[in-house]
Design a protein around this motif. Structure first.
Motif, PDB file in Angstrom:
ATOM      1  N   TYR A 147       0.805  -1.224   0.000  1.00  0.00           N
ATOM      2  CA  TYR A 147       0.000   0.000   0.000  1.00  0.00           C
ATOM      3  C   TYR A 147       0.838   1.273   0.000  1.00  0.00           C
ATOM      4  N   ASP A 148       0.376   2.195  -0.824  1.00  0.00           N
ATOM      5  CA  ASP A 148       0.979   3.517  -1.019  1.00  0.00           C
ATOM      6  C   ASP A 148       2.313   3.470  -1.751  1.00  0.00           C
ATOM      7  N   SER A 164       1.225   8.100  -1.879  1.00  0.00           N
ATOM      8  CA  SER A 164      -0.162   7.742  -1.556  1.00  0.00           C
ATOM      9  C   SER A 164      -1.192   8.249  -2.562  1.00  0.00           C
ATOM     10  N   ASP A 168      -3.407   5.606  -4.866  1.00  0.00           N
ATOM     11  CA  ASP A 168      -4.862   5.580  -4.726  1.00  0.00           C
ATOM     12  C   ASP A 168      -5.551   5.880  -6.057  1.00  0.00           C
ATOM     13  N   LYS A 171      -4.873   2.637  -8.303  1.00  0.00           N
ATOM     14  CA  LYS A 171      -5.457   1.398  -7.792  1.00  0.00           C
ATOM     15  C   LYS A 171      -6.982   1.437  -7.756  1.00  0.00           C
ATOM     16  N   ASN A 172      -7.537   2.568  -7.381  1.00  0.00           N
ATOM     17  CA  ASN A 172      -8.988   2.679  -7.224  1.00  0.00           C
ATOM     18  C   ASN A 172      -9.687   3.319  -8.420  1.00  0.00           C
TER      19      ASN A 172
END
Length: 182
Positions: A147-148, A164, A168, A171-172
């Motif tokens: 993550y990040d 971050s 984000d 990924k999203n």
């Protein structure tokens, strides 16, 4: 339009993703695609200290996540490059572990996150993608993330950054409102 290495455009999409878990029975087949197949270094691209200057005159496209990677281009390239370079300007080198994907898996489609491809004015190809790996799970497999953390591939060499907002955004699929199909 500039060409981007390793970018696959699918003319048609099938209604289902075919996944072979042959690797969970220890058969000699590699995960495809795997960001962990090339060397790992826990440093940032040392010569890139000013991302805005690096991206001046650059072109970009994005390989979307999903069974077939679709080629996406920014609706407003200068706004997209400005946002991305601003995020990267505040990134830090990642010195932690990036696990390797489980050996011997094969997937008949893309299982990874979206990948941002940038071609600089100096003809340097840079790929940015959330750091990810695959593990066998019962039943099937799991895609996991660091993550990040972003994998930055420049001319075939991987480095890792903590960023971050860009992690984000990729990924999203938050980029979807700013890109369109090519």
């Amino acid at each position: 339009m500039k060409s981007f290495p390793r970018m696959m455009i699918c003319a048609t999409l099938t209604s289902s993703l075919v996944v072979s878990m042959a690797g969970c029975e220890n058969r000699p087949i590699r995960v495809t695609p795997s960001p962990a197949e090339t060397s790992i270094e826990a440093v940032s691209p040392s010569h890139i200290t000013n991302w805005r200057a690096t991206f001046a005159g650059a072109t970009l496209c994005l390989g979307s996540d999903g069974p077939c990677i679709g080629l996406m281009v920014p609706i407003n390239p200068s706004v997209a490059l400005s946002k991305i370079s601003s995020w990267l300007q505040n990134s830090k080198p990642y010195a932690g572990d990036v696990p390797q994907s489980t050996d011997n898996l094969i997937f008949n489609g893309n299982i990874g996150p979206s990948e941002l491809n940038i071609m600089t004015a100096q003809k340097t190809h840079i790929e940015l993608q959330p750091a990810w790996y695959v593990v066998c799970a019962s039943p099937g497999y799991q895609v996991k993330y660091v993550y990040d953390v972003l994998r930055v591939e420049e001319n075939g060499k991987n480095t890792y950054l903590t960023c971050s907002p860009l992690f984000d955004w990729l990924k999203n699929d938050k980029w979807r409102t700013e890109f369109k199909a090519q």
